[in-house]
Design an enzyme around this catalytic site. Structure first.
Site, PDB file in Angstrom:
ATOM      1  N   LYS A   1      -6.763  25.376  -8.785  1.00  0.00           N
ATOM      2  CA  LYS A   1      -5.517  24.613  -8.903  1.00  0.00           C
ATOM      3  C   LYS A   1      -5.876  23.157  -9.150  1.00  0.00           C
ATOM      4  O   LYS A   1      -6.955  22.683  -8.759  1.00  0.00           O
ATOM      5  CB  LYS A   1      -4.672  24.746  -7.640  1.00  0.00           C
ATOM      6  CG  LYS A   1      -5.268  24.077  -6.408  1.00  0.00           C
ATOM      7  CD  LYS A   1      -4.369  24.255  -5.205  1.00  0.00           C
ATOM      8  CE  LYS A   1      -4.993  23.589  -3.966  1.00  0.00           C
ATOM      9  NZ  LYS A   1      -4.209  23.823  -2.758  1.00  0.00           N
TER      10      LYS A   1
ATOM     11  N   PHE B   1     -12.111  19.140  -4.527  1.00  0.00           N
ATOM     12  CA  PHE B   1     -11.417  18.224  -5.440  1.00  0.00           C
ATOM     13  C   PHE B   1     -12.187  16.915  -5.542  1.00  0.00           C
ATOM     14  O   PHE B   1     -12.691  16.390  -4.554  1.00  0.00           O
ATOM     15  CB  PHE B   1     -10.007  17.946  -4.918  1.00  0.00           C
ATOM     16  CG  PHE B   1      -9.240  16.961  -5.748  1.00  0.00           C
ATOM     17  CD1 PHE B   1      -8.450  17.390  -6.791  1.00  0.00           C
ATOM     18  CD2 PHE B   1      -9.316  15.594  -5.490  1.00  0.00           C
ATOM     19  CE1 PHE B   1      -7.747  16.493  -7.566  1.00  0.00           C
ATOM     20  CE2 PHE B   1      -8.625  14.680  -6.258  1.00  0.00           C
ATOM     21  CZ  PHE B   1      -7.834  15.134  -7.300  1.00  0.00           C
TER      22      PHE B   1
ATOM     23  N   ASP C   1      -0.416  -0.768   6.328  1.00  0.00           N
ATOM     24  CA  ASP C   1      -0.410  -0.227   7.687  1.00  0.00           C
ATOM     25  C   ASP C   1      -1.771   0.262   8.142  1.00  0.00           C
ATOM     26  O   ASP C   1      -1.916   0.721   9.269  1.00  0.00           O
ATOM     27  CB  ASP C   1       0.587   0.935   7.785  1.00  0.00           C
ATOM     28  CG  ASP C   1       0.119   2.143   6.983  1.00  0.00           C
ATOM     29  OD1 ASP C   1      -0.478   1.918   5.913  1.00  0.00           O
ATOM     30  OD2 ASP C   1       0.337   3.281   7.414  1.00  0.00           O
TER      31      ASP C   1
ATOM     32  N   ASP D   1       0.851  -1.176   0.000  1.00  0.00           N
ATOM     33  CA  ASP D   1       0.000   0.000   0.000  1.00  0.00           C
ATOM     34  C   ASP D   1       0.889   1.229   0.000  1.00  0.00           C
ATOM     35  O   ASP D   1       1.979   1.218   0.569  1.00  0.00           O
ATOM     36  CB  ASP D   1      -0.890  -0.012   1.254  1.00  0.00           C
ATOM     37  CG  ASP D   1      -1.771   1.216   1.351  1.00  0.00           C
ATOM     38  OD1 ASP D   1      -2.220   1.683   0.289  1.00  0.00           O
ATOM     39  OD2 ASP D   1      -2.001   1.689   2.456  1.00  0.00           O
ATOM     40  N   LYS D   2       0.415   2.306  -0.644  1.00  0.00           N
ATOM     41  CA  LYS D   2       1.177   3.552  -0.634  1.00  0.00           C
ATOM     42  C   LYS D   2       0.940   4.335   0.631  1.00  0.00           C
ATOM     43  O   LYS D   2       1.813   4.952   1.189  1.00  0.00           O
ATOM     44  CB  LYS D   2       0.804   4.394  -1.858  1.00  0.00           C
ATOM     45  CG  LYS D   2       1.706   5.608  -2.098  1.00  0.00           C
ATOM     46  CD  LYS D   2       1.334   6.849  -1.344  1.00  0.00           C
ATOM     47  CE  LYS D   2      -0.016   7.357  -1.717  1.00  0.00           C
ATOM     48  NZ  LYS D   2      -0.325   8.643  -1.068  1.00  0.00           N
ATOM     49  N   THR D   3      -0.299   4.327   1.096  1.00  0.00           N
ATOM     50  CA  THR D   3      -0.645   5.168   2.228  1.00  0.00           C
ATOM     51  C   THR D   3      -1.546   4.438   3.197  1.00  0.00           C
ATOM     52  O   THR D   3      -2.391   3.658   2.810  1.00  0.00           O
ATOM     53  CB  THR D   3      -1.363   6.443   1.765  1.00  0.00           C
ATOM     54  OG1 THR D   3      -1.845   7.129   2.907  1.00  0.00           O
ATOM     55  CG2 THR D   3      -2.540   6.124   0.887  1.00  0.00           C
TER      56      THR D   3
ATOM     57  N   THR E   1      -3.253   1.173  -4.045  1.00  0.00           N
ATOM     58  CA  THR E   1      -3.553   2.316  -3.194  1.00  0.00           C
ATOM     59  C   THR E   1      -4.930   2.869  -3.507  1.00  0.00           C
ATOM     60  O   THR E   1      -5.449   2.694  -4.602  1.00  0.00           O
ATOM     61  CB  THR E   1      -2.487   3.427  -3.381  1.00  0.00           C
ATOM     62  OG1 THR E   1      -2.872   4.578  -2.646  1.00  0.00           O
ATOM     63  CG2 THR E   1      -2.346   3.798  -4.840  1.00  0.00           C
ATOM     64  N   GLY E   2      -5.502   3.522  -2.538  1.00  0.00           N
ATOM     65  CA  GLY E   2      -6.798   4.164  -2.729  1.00  0.00           C
ATOM     66  C   GLY E   2      -6.681   5.595  -3.195  1.00  0.00           C
ATOM     67  O   GLY E   2      -7.686   6.273  -3.390  1.00  0.00           O
TER      68      GLY E   2
ATOM     69  N   ARG F   1       5.136  16.164  -6.688  1.00  0.00           N
ATOM     70  CA  ARG F   1       3.698  16.224  -6.977  1.00  0.00           C
ATOM     71  C   ARG F   1       3.391  17.641  -7.443  1.00  0.00           C
ATOM     72  O   ARG F   1       3.562  18.609  -6.696  1.00  0.00           O
ATOM     73  CB  ARG F   1       2.895  15.864  -5.734  1.00  0.00           C
ATOM     74  CG  ARG F   1       3.239  14.496  -5.194  1.00  0.00           C
ATOM     75  CD  ARG F   1       2.662  14.235  -3.828  1.00  0.00           C
ATOM     76  NE  ARG F   1       1.207  14.137  -3.863  1.00  0.00           N
ATOM     77  CZ  ARG F   1       0.484  13.671  -2.838  1.00  0.00           C
ATOM     78  NH1 ARG F   1       1.091  13.270  -1.736  1.00  0.00           N
ATOM     79  NH2 ARG F   1      -0.823  13.606  -2.926  1.00  0.00           N
TER      80      ARG F   1
END
EC number: 7.6.2.1
Length: 1118
Positions: A628, A604, A845, A434-436, A737-738, A657
């Protein structure tokens, strides 16, 4: 429809037999002509060829009976545990007793058994292995007098010991799980009642309770639905908009107990899997007329939410098993290692050899007399071919590996929660990460740093930020020195002055000022200040106690990069000091306050990939639309330029990013026209979202490009070298990842999951079979490129082209799946297991990673600051991602190599004594009489050889430093060469050779002293086994030397004190060992000669093989 009955993502629907089409048989490379994008024939589509069901007697014998039995058991379990239907619910504020139904208890339970199912469950898990089931049958056969070979304890004692060790180990694991669950369920939370605030355990929280969330985190196993805010807004850890407009009907009571004076309830949808949506209604009955308001995902607090300051009160809607995280979590399964399955197959081969040997013995007898009984006696006599000590040694070895892992000082804090699969760490091919997670990320730290500001003609980095600060100070100093027309707030230069007259090129200072101001205004960040007032205190006194100094200010936002941008504007002089639903204030370097009214906010979304805000400056009345977003979304919105695309690519290659910032000035008439159309669109019943988006897009034209920002998401320590280490080890890494596609791609680049010069293929969004077909064709043409795909597109591909998609994806060096739900993560793991038959490892995690961790062959959880749910559900728990390198390369390698050597040596120990028994029986007219008495057989498998053999768990072929320096060594482990039919046959040949030499040598050299053949052969056997252990060891440990001499000493002592067991036949025959005989020189040199002949050729062969064909690790060691 009942919960659990809905088709899951990727669920295979039945194929109609009369379907004439066979589209799955068509090659993917085909043209568009004749391809209809019609979804109506979905149920008639044939499934992938890999899943075609076999039938017939062969299928039944080769495992079909297991499938049938499993299906029957699942059917019975489903009938016995029929799930109740999940329904929508009405939840009264603070009144759990008004609930119409009984809702599940809010408790975590990770235990596999309870007090009634423990013993049956453990016994089932043990006897489903052929090895243990075989010994149970053999031990039971000894109760039949005609089949009895030796003493009962020689069969039941080892079996009982194996079961006792297993039960103790499982009991310890269960007690640890219970203690961990109890710790989580006993966490205290503040509950609001009529009598005030009380403390309740997490497990005692009920649907309808009002929970006070202060500067702590929410438990990860119940859901809050926000009703109103008290002193502060809240942050949702995975979704947008921290300033979500909560129900105004609550009217923000001045004291919290006023909530109990109103009659209100929340009507919520039934529990479901989708974590990105929520539908409900808020109703207040004590007003005339009644007030009804809609609730959405923006009115919810997520589990593990952190309140940075102040207090939030929420009403509990779902608890326990009905929360989103638990619904997306699969049941914990009993994981079995690949090495255990391989050994199980080898024991079946040994059993077949045992039966064949017994039939040969009976056939050589001529099938005379009760041959069937003799056949079974031979089967029991040769039962030592399959040693029951194999399970004992392996289980004890697994426990030793777990202890070594937890005691490794190089990976502190590592916990082994499942002690049955440490060897899996050495066989992994796919790592799904997972990324996050929540605040602690798997690959990243969730700490954003502003790195770059690009204005088109000039770029500023971290070393030139002081120039931006000086420009801001100079810009606002000029504004302050000019007459302010009676305004005390101090304003920015008038827009009218800038835009009137012919268009002129702005100065760098002016452009910097506009860019920083836009960044400081266009966001969803809220500054919060620590309050010293209590939740039951008056609002005025609480506000009076607040400290509004810069040191006491913290920021809350739905995304950490938002906070990074606002912190950066603070560092260069423009500070966000206050914000509410309708206004915000900025502080200039000189301390003046600039006030702005918030007219509209466009949050967003993953579809729009941008956010916007319309503000009115209080001092000038100017209306400005700031926006943005991602470069792909903003490129067509901003005015023509020739630098944006190039600079975005440059920053992306650096792993930053990027966000494009633009603005548009609006007149009063323009805004009023927009507002009328916007409000009308929001009142639409049909296609509300599309109409609202169309109105907003009417503003998004020819916007002025202000700047391009670059923010770095700091990786955890040593993530890049760890990922490179894993890639060099042949492990393919998939990131699930989500997060949105752009974020996931940036992290993949910055972490070097995708190398700088590697092409990335972004799988276009597909919604039907035709689009998926064409996009897969385009993907097939790409070579050696990383794949990035969204969860929605993945679902469509798996629905129609499961086999083809997995085949193509497995060829990629890296795969990134973004916007994945927890259920999809687990589904991807199972797909890789089914289609590749390789071992998978999942690491995460957060609570949304639990399904993936439990579905994988090996689950690793990272224990962070924000909860332990993934860590508790995992097989192994680590504190940092970098620890996975040593966990796999060193401990995974050692565990697999040691268990492979230990298992094969234990089988060799059983095969050699069975060979000697076969030779003995064949010489004595094929009589089914045991060569060694029961005590010798028990002693042979325990005190005489157990310690040296078990000391193989301390052996290592390469040093840990070498294994980390050359991760390519790990590739050999995945091929399974340490334990295969080839190595097994080599050990069989060694056993047959040594058993024949020992028995025939004893008979030939001691022909005149035939009565001593037991002592002679058994002594040579023990010496041979001790020498074979020494031959197998690659790196000596002092405990190995102690074990060798201790076992030898124990055997010599038994020769002296237990001499009655070394004669031929029963003790009643009077055949005792003569102590004076074993001290003679002929006995010593003949035993030595037999042992030398059995071992010396193997030493010579091993020396020649190492000299002329050394293994890879020995080349590195030398």
């Amino acid at each position: 429809m009942k919960a659990g009955k809905l088709p899951q993502k990727g669920t295979k629907l039945p194929k109609k037999k009369d379907d004439p089409s066979n589209l799955d048989e068509m090659p993917l490379m085909m043209s568009e002509e004749g391809f209809e994008n019609d979804e109506s024939d979905y149920q008639t589509l044939p499934r992938a060829r890999v899943n075609q069901r076999q039938s017939g007697l062969g299928w039944f014998l080769l495992g079909g009976w297991k499938v049938l039995c499993g299906s029957c058991c699942d059917c019975l379990a489903h009938i016995c545990r029929r799930k109740k239907e999940l329904k929508a619910r009405t939840v009264w504020l603070g009144c759990p007793e008004k609930c119409e139904e009984k809702y599940p208890k809010n408790a975590i339970k990770n235990q596999k058994y309870n007090i009634f199912t423990f013993v049956p469950g453990v016994l089932y898990q043990q006897f489903k292995f052929f090895l243990n089931l075989y010994f149970l049958v053999v031990a039971c056969s000894q109760f039949v007098p005609s089949l009895k070979i030796g003493y009962l304890y020689t069969y039941w004692a080892p079996l009982g010991f194996v079961l006792a060790v297993t039960m103790v180990r499982e009991a310890v694991d269960e007690v640890r799980r219970y203690q961990r669950d109890k710790e989580m369920n006993s966490q205290l939370y503040s509950k609001l009642t009529v009598r005030g605030k009380i403390q309740v355990k997490s497990s005692d929280i009920q649907v309808g309770d009002l929970i006070i969330v202060e500067k702590v985190k929410l438990s990860s196993h119940f859901s809050f639905k926000g009703i109103y805010e008290c002193f502060s807004t809240y942050v949702k850890s995975l979704y947008c908009c921290p300033l979500a407009p909560l129900s105004d009907s609550c009217s923000h009571p001045s004291v919290s107990y006023d909530l109990f004076s109103i009659s209100a309830y929340v009507y919520a949808q039934r529990p479901q899997l989708d974590i990105h949506s929520f539908e409900g209604n808020f109703t207040r009955e004590d007003t005339d007329p009644q007030i009804h308001e809609s609730l959405s995902i923006e009115n919810t607090l997520w589990a593990s939410t952190v309140v940075a300051s102040g207090t939030v009160i929420g009403v509990v809607i779902y608890t326990g098993k009905e929360t989103r995280s638990v619904l997306n979590t699969s049941f914990a399964k009993n994981k079995v290692g690949l090495l255990d399955l391989e050994l199980n197959r080898l024991t079946k081969a040994l059993f077949l050899a045992q039966v064949v040997l017994s039939v040969v013995m009976v056939a050589l007898q001529g099938f005379v007399g009760p041959w069937f009984r003799n056949l079974f006696r031979f089967v029991v006599l040769f039962s030592y071919i399959i040693p029951i000590s194999l399970r004992v040694n392996l289980d004890m070895g697994k426990s030793a590996y777990g202890w070594m892992i937890m005691k490794d000082e190089n990976i502190p804090g590592t916990v082994v929660r499942t002690s049955t699969i440490p060897e899996e760490l050495g066989r992994l091919v796919y790592l799904l990460t997972d990324k996050t997670g929540r605040t602690n990320r798997t690959l990243t730290q969730n700490e954003m740093i502003f790195k770059r500001l690009h204005l088109g003609t000039v770029s500023y980095g971290t070393d030139t930020m002081d120039e931006i600060q000086s420009h801001i100070i100079q810009s606002y100093a000029q504004v302050t020195s000019q007459p302010s027309n009676g305004s005390t707030n101090g304003a920015t230069p008038s827009r009218k002055t800038q835009t009137s007259g012919p268009k002129v090129r702005k100065s760098v200072s002016s452009r910097i000022h506009e860019a920083v101001k836009a960044i400081a205004l266009c966001h969803n960040v809220t500054p919060v200040y620590e309050s010293h007032g209590g939740v039951n205190g008056e609002t005025e006194s609480a506000e009076a106690d607040q400290d509004f100094s810069d040191d006491n200010r913290t920021y809350q936002a739905s995304s950490p990069d938002e906070v990074a941008l606002v912190r950066w504007t603070e560092s260069v002089g423009l500070t966000l000091v206050n914000r509410d639903l309708t206004s915000l204030q900025l502080k200039t370097p000189s301390g003046q306050i600039l006030s702005f009214y918030i007219l509209q906010i466009f949050p967003f979304t993953s579809e729009s990939k941008r956010m916007g805000i319309i503000v009115r400056e209080e001092s000038t009345g100017d209306i400005t639309f700031y926006m943005k977003g991602a470069d792909v979304a903003m490129a067509s919105i901003v005015q023509y330029n020739d630098w944006l695309e190039e600079e975005c690519g440059n920053m992306a290659r650096e792993g930053l990013r990027t966000l494009v910032v633009a603005k548009k000035s609006l007149s009063e008439e323009q805004y009023q026209d927009f507002e009328n159309r916007y409000n009308q669109a929001k009142l639409s019943i049909h296609d509300r979202g599309l109409k609202v988006a169309a109105v907003v897009e009417s503003l998004e034209r020819e916007m002025e490009l202000l700047c391009l920002t670059g923010v770095e998401d700091q990786l955890q320590a040593d993530v890049r070298p760890t990922l490179e280490l894993l890639r060099n080890a042949g492990i393919k890494i998939w990131m699930l990842t989500g997060d949105k596609l752009e974020t996931a791609t940036c992290i993949a680049k910055s972490s070097h999951l995708v190398s700088r010069n590697q092409h990335i293929h972004v799988f276009k969004p597909v919604s039907n079979r035709g689009e998926a077909h064409l996009e897969l064709n385009a993907f097939r043409r790409k070579h050696d490129c990383a794949l990035v795909i969204s969860g929605d597109s993945l679902e469509v591909c798996l629905r129609y082209y499961e086999h083809e998609f997995v085949e193509l994806a497995c060829q990629c060096p890296a795969v990134v799946c973004c916007r994945c739900s927890p259920t999809q993560k687990a589904q991807i793991v199972r797909l890789l297991q089914q289609h590749t038959a390789n071992r998978t490892c999942a690491i995460g995690d957060g609570g949304n990673d639990v399904s993936m961790i439990q579905a994988a062959d090996c689950g690793i959880g990272i224990e962070g600051k924000e909860g332990k749910q993934a860590s508790l559900a995992a097989d192994f728990s680590i504190t940092q991602f970098k620890h996975i390198g040593r966990l796999l390369m060193v401990h995974g390698r050692n565990s697999y190599k040691r268990s492979a050597a230990l298992g094969q040596f234990v089988m060799h120990r059983g095969m050699i004594i069975s060979t000697m028994q076969a030779v003995f029986s064949s010489i004595f007219y094929f009589a089914s009489v045991p060569l060694y008495q029961g005590f010798l057989m028990v002693g042979y498998a325990t005190i005489y050889t157990m310690f040296p053999v078990f000391s193989l768990v301390l052996d290592q072929d390469v040093k840990p430093e070498m294994a980390l320096l050359y991760p390519e060594l790990y590739k050999d482990l995945t091929k399974g060469r340490s334990l295969s039919f080839k190595t097994f046959l080599i050990w069989v040949l060694i056993s047959v050779y040594q058993g024949g030499i020992l028995m025939y040598g004893a008979l030939v050299l001691f022909e005149s002293e035939f009565v001593h053949v037991v002592a002679i052969s058994f002594t040579a056997l023990i010496l041979t086994e001790l020498l074979m252990v020494a031959l197998t060891i690659r790196t000596w440990h002092w405990l190995m030397v102690v074990a060798e001499f201790f076992s030898l000493g124990c055997y010599l002592a038994s020769l002296a004190f237990l001499n009655e067991y070394f004669g031929i036949g029963r003790v009643s025959f009077g055949a005792f060992l003569d102590l004076s005989f074993i001290t003679t020189w002929p006995f010593l040199w003949k035993v030595s000669a037999i042992t030398l002949v059995s071992c010396l050729p193997l030493y010579i062969i091993k020396y020649l093989k190492r000299k002329f064909s050394p293994p890879s690790y020995s080349k590195l060691s030398s």
